[in-house]
Design a protein around this motif. Structure first.
Motif, PDB file in Angstrom:
ATOM      1  N   ALA A   1       0.828  -1.210   0.000  1.00 12.83           N
ATOM      2  CA  ALA A   1       0.000   0.000   0.000  1.00 12.83           C
ATOM      3  C   ALA A   1       0.863   1.261   0.000  1.00 12.83           C
ATOM      4  N   LEU A   2       1.945   1.261   0.801  1.00 14.14           N
ATOM      5  CA  LEU A   2       2.826   2.419   0.852  1.00 14.14           C
ATOM      6  C   LEU A   2       3.536   2.630  -0.481  1.00 14.14           C
ATOM      7  N   PHE A   3       3.958   1.532  -1.111  1.00 12.04           N
ATOM      8  CA  PHE A   3       4.635   1.636  -2.403  1.00 12.04           C
ATOM      9  C   PHE A   3       3.716   2.286  -3.439  1.00 12.04           C
ATOM     10  N   ILE A   4       2.475   1.806  -3.506  1.00 21.32           N
ATOM     11  CA  ILE A   4       1.544   2.360  -4.494  1.00 21.32           C
ATOM     12  C   ILE A   4       1.187   3.797  -4.149  1.00 21.32           C
ATOM     13  N   TRP A   5       1.114   4.112  -2.842  1.00 19.36           N
ATOM     14  CA  TRP A   5       0.832   5.474  -2.420  1.00 19.36           C
ATOM     15  C   TRP A   5       1.892   6.436  -2.985  1.00 19.36           C
ATOM     16  N   PHE A   6       3.171   6.095  -2.812  1.00 23.62           N
ATOM     17  CA  PHE A   6       4.248   6.962  -3.296  1.00 23.62           C
ATOM     18  C   PHE A   6       4.399   6.876  -4.808  1.00 23.62           C
ATOM     19  N   ARG A   7       4.103   5.709  -5.378  1.00 18.76           N
ATOM     20  CA  ARG A   7       4.262   5.536  -6.823  1.00 18.76           C
ATOM     21  C   ARG A   7       3.153   6.252  -7.594  1.00 18.76           C
ATOM     22  N   PHE A   8       1.956   6.266  -7.009  1.00 16.49           N
ATOM     23  CA  PHE A   8       0.822   6.900  -7.667  1.00 16.49           C
ATOM     24  C   PHE A   8       0.292   8.028  -6.774  1.00 16.49           C
ATOM     25  N   GLU A   9      -0.917   7.862  -6.238  1.00 11.67           N
ATOM     26  CA  GLU A   9      -1.518   8.806  -5.304  1.00 11.67           C
ATOM     27  C   GLU A   9      -2.145   8.013  -4.171  1.00 11.67           C
ATOM     28  N   TRP A  10      -2.539   8.731  -3.088  1.00 14.16           N
ATOM     29  CA  TRP A  10      -3.041   8.008  -1.919  1.00 14.16           C
ATOM     30  C   TRP A  10      -4.301   7.229  -2.238  1.00 14.16           C
ATOM     31  N   GLN A  11      -5.124   7.711  -3.168  1.00 12.36           N
ATOM     32  CA  GLN A  11      -6.339   6.973  -3.518  1.00 12.36           C
ATOM     33  C   GLN A  11      -6.005   5.599  -4.107  1.00 12.36           C
TER      34      GLN A  11
ATOM     35  N   VAL B   1      -3.249  -2.254 -14.179  1.00 14.11           N
ATOM     36  CA  VAL B   1      -4.476  -1.476 -14.444  1.00 14.11           C
ATOM     37  C   VAL B   1      -4.301  -0.032 -13.979  1.00 14.11           C
ATOM     38  N   TYR B   2      -3.731   0.160 -12.769  1.00 14.78           N
ATOM     39  CA  TYR B   2      -3.545   1.517 -12.243  1.00 14.78           C
ATOM     40  C   TYR B   2      -2.592   2.335 -13.111  1.00 14.78           C
ATOM     41  N   ASP B   3      -1.545   1.699 -13.640  1.00  8.93           N
ATOM     42  CA  ASP B   3      -0.602   2.427 -14.480  1.00  8.93           C
ATOM     43  C   ASP B   3      -1.280   2.912 -15.759  1.00  8.93           C
ATOM     44  N   ARG B   4      -2.127   2.058 -16.328  1.00  3.72           N
ATOM     45  CA  ARG B   4      -2.851   2.479 -17.527  1.00  3.72           C
ATOM     46  C   ARG B   4      -3.874   3.574 -17.190  1.00  3.72           C
ATOM     47  N   ILE B   5      -4.504   3.482 -16.023  1.00  4.15           N
ATOM     48  CA  ILE B   5      -5.439   4.530 -15.604  1.00  4.15           C
ATOM     49  C   ILE B   5      -4.701   5.858 -15.468  1.00  4.15           C
ATOM     50  N   ARG B   6      -3.518   5.836 -14.876  1.00  2.00           N
ATOM     51  CA  ARG B   6      -2.756   7.072 -14.711  1.00  2.00           C
ATOM     52  C   ARG B   6      -2.372   7.661 -16.068  1.00  2.00           C
ATOM     53  N   GLU B   7      -1.967   6.805 -17.007  1.00  2.00           N
ATOM     54  CA  GLU B   7      -1.638   7.295 -18.343  1.00  2.00           C
ATOM     55  C   GLU B   7      -2.847   7.945 -19.006  1.00  2.00           C
TER      56      GLU B   7
ATOM     57  N   GLY C   1      -3.304   3.885  -3.389  1.00  2.00           N
ATOM     58  CA  GLY C   1      -2.822   3.056  -2.286  1.00  2.00           C
ATOM     59  C   GLY C   1      -3.961   2.458  -1.480  1.00  2.00           C
ATOM     60  N   VAL C   2      -4.983   3.265  -1.198  1.00  2.00           N
ATOM     61  CA  VAL C   2      -6.153   2.759  -0.474  1.00  2.00           C
ATOM     62  C   VAL C   2      -6.866   1.688  -1.297  1.00  2.00           C
ATOM     63  N   GLY C   3      -7.009   1.945  -2.594  1.00  7.09           N
ATOM     64  CA  GLY C   3      -7.663   0.964  -3.463  1.00  7.09           C
ATOM     65  C   GLY C   3      -6.909  -0.351  -3.503  1.00  7.09           C
ATOM     66  N   ALA C   4      -5.572  -0.287  -3.603  1.00  3.45           N
ATOM     67  CA  ALA C   4      -4.770  -1.509  -3.633  1.00  3.45           C
ATOM     68  C   ALA C   4      -4.859  -2.259  -2.310  1.00  3.45           C
ATOM     69  N   LEU C   5      -4.830  -1.539  -1.178  1.00  2.00           N
ATOM     70  CA  LEU C   5      -4.908  -2.189   0.127  1.00  2.00           C
ATOM     71  C   LEU C   5      -6.253  -2.881   0.315  1.00  2.00           C
ATOM     72  N   PHE C   6      -7.342  -2.208  -0.088  1.00  2.01           N
ATOM     73  CA  PHE C   6      -8.655  -2.839   0.032  1.00  2.01           C
ATOM     74  C   PHE C   6      -8.764  -4.053  -0.881  1.00  2.01           C
ATOM     75  N   THR C   7      -8.169  -3.970  -2.073  1.00  2.00           N
ATOM     76  CA  THR C   7      -8.181  -5.108  -2.995  1.00  2.00           C
ATOM     77  C   THR C   7      -7.462  -6.304  -2.394  1.00  2.00           C
TER      78      THR C   7
END
Length: 340
Positions: free
Chosen positions: A172-182, A231-237, A184-190
């Protein structure tokens, strides 16, 4: 020869239009899984409960109920008896006294006392079972014997739990810093969704929960994370590329663009694990079953949990992109060929 395409180009499946049904199903499965774990509990293996497991092969198929009644007549209580592999093979697990639940054993007021007897106690009971079985079935052959003391089982239980918790938090922390906090929360809940459903499966089937299953859950976490990040990387793009597109349409576009990779990866793993589940050795049956379930759940959650949760976390098409960002397409609200 042209390669076969499992997913045609310009695929446009409206996944997000079913998000409420999918989320309702996920919540129902989560509640059912938690209830099953609370009511049925898990069938803790010797790794976590402590004790001894003896595997016996008979010359001909033997009735488990008959073996159970004979062992009860010997005065051995709480022995778990089940077939494994062929009908001729029986597994008998003798737990340590007062160590049936590793939660009470390891986190009670006095963990060492809660652990009950020592490994010698289970050895004595196992020797008693061995003598009684050979007396009634002289042609029985005793296979592998696994012995774990109460102290070691506590250490395995605590370290296994710590490994799962740290893995999820680190991700969750990795995705938070790599993307945005939303994200990270989505990945943790998943990941929470995938792990809880796996626990519910083991509570329902009462398959043995041991260190192999912990390894499988960690692998499931890694696979689910990998699929979610794609999926998140493509969403960010696409958030940078299609700033004026409606967010649900943008998420649908992103999922469809990664659908081919998701199906090919998941299908390859599912076919391999299905063959291993049917033809593989019994000792890794729980590992294989949890992996197979985890791949299916992880694929579902990467589409219907990780993506829709961004909508509920108020992510919009222009949430993370400055208005003056270079390369942003401000005129088009949707890509060519995409209908929404």
């Amino acid at each position: 020869m042209r390669p076969i395409k499992l997913v045609p180009d310009n695929t446009n499946i409206p996944f997000l239009s079913f998000r409420w049904w999918a989320m309702g199903l996920s919540i129902l499965l989560l509640v059912a899984s938690l209830a099953l774990v609370a009511i049925n509990g898990l069938n803790w293996g010797v790794d976590f409960s402590g004790g001894q497991t003896v595997r016996i092969s008979f010359a001909k198929p033997t009735d488990v109920a008959e073996i159970r009644s004979r062992i009860s007549a010997m005065g051995v209580e709480d022995a778990a008896i089940q077939q494994f592999g062929s009908p001729n093979d029986i597994s008998i697990r003798v737990p340590l006294p007062n160590a049936k639940n590793p939660l009470s054993q390891c986190f009670g007021s006095n963990p060492l006392a809660q652990g009950g007897g020592s490994a010698d106690d289970s050895n004595k009971m196992a020797s008693k079972i061995r003598a009684g079985i050979l007396e009634q079935y002289p042609d029985a052959k005793f296979g592998s014997v696994e012995t774990v003391s109460g102290k070691v089982s506590c250490e395995l239980f605590s370290t296994g739990g710590i490994a799962l918790t740290l893995a999820m938090l680190g991700i969750a922390l990795f995705i938070w810093f790599r993307f945005e906090w939303q994200f990270g929360v989505g990945a943790l809940f998943t990941l929470f969704h995938d792990v809880v459903l796996t626990f519910g499966f083991f509570a329902l089937t009462q398959l043995e929960f041991n260190l192999n299953v912990v390894a499988a859950i960690l692998t499931i976490i890694g696979y689910s994370l990998n699929d979610t990040i794609v999926v998140y990387d493509r969403i960010r793009e696409n958030l940078r590329k299609w700033r004026k597109m409606e967010i649900s349409a943008l998420l649908d576009l992103s999922v469809n663009e990664t659908l081919s990779r998701t199906i090919v990866t998941s299908l390859s793993l599912i076919l391999t694990l299905a063959v291993l589940l049917v033809l593989g050795p019994e000792v890794i049956f729980g590992f294989t079953a949890s992996m197979l379930l985890g791949i299916v759940i992880g694929t579902f959650s990467s589409i219907y949990v990780s993506a829709p949760i961004l909508i509920w976390l108020k992510v919009r098409s222009d949430s993370f992109v400055p208005l003056a960002a270079a390369g942003v397409n401000e005129r088009n609200a949707k890509p060519e060929g995409f209908v929404k």
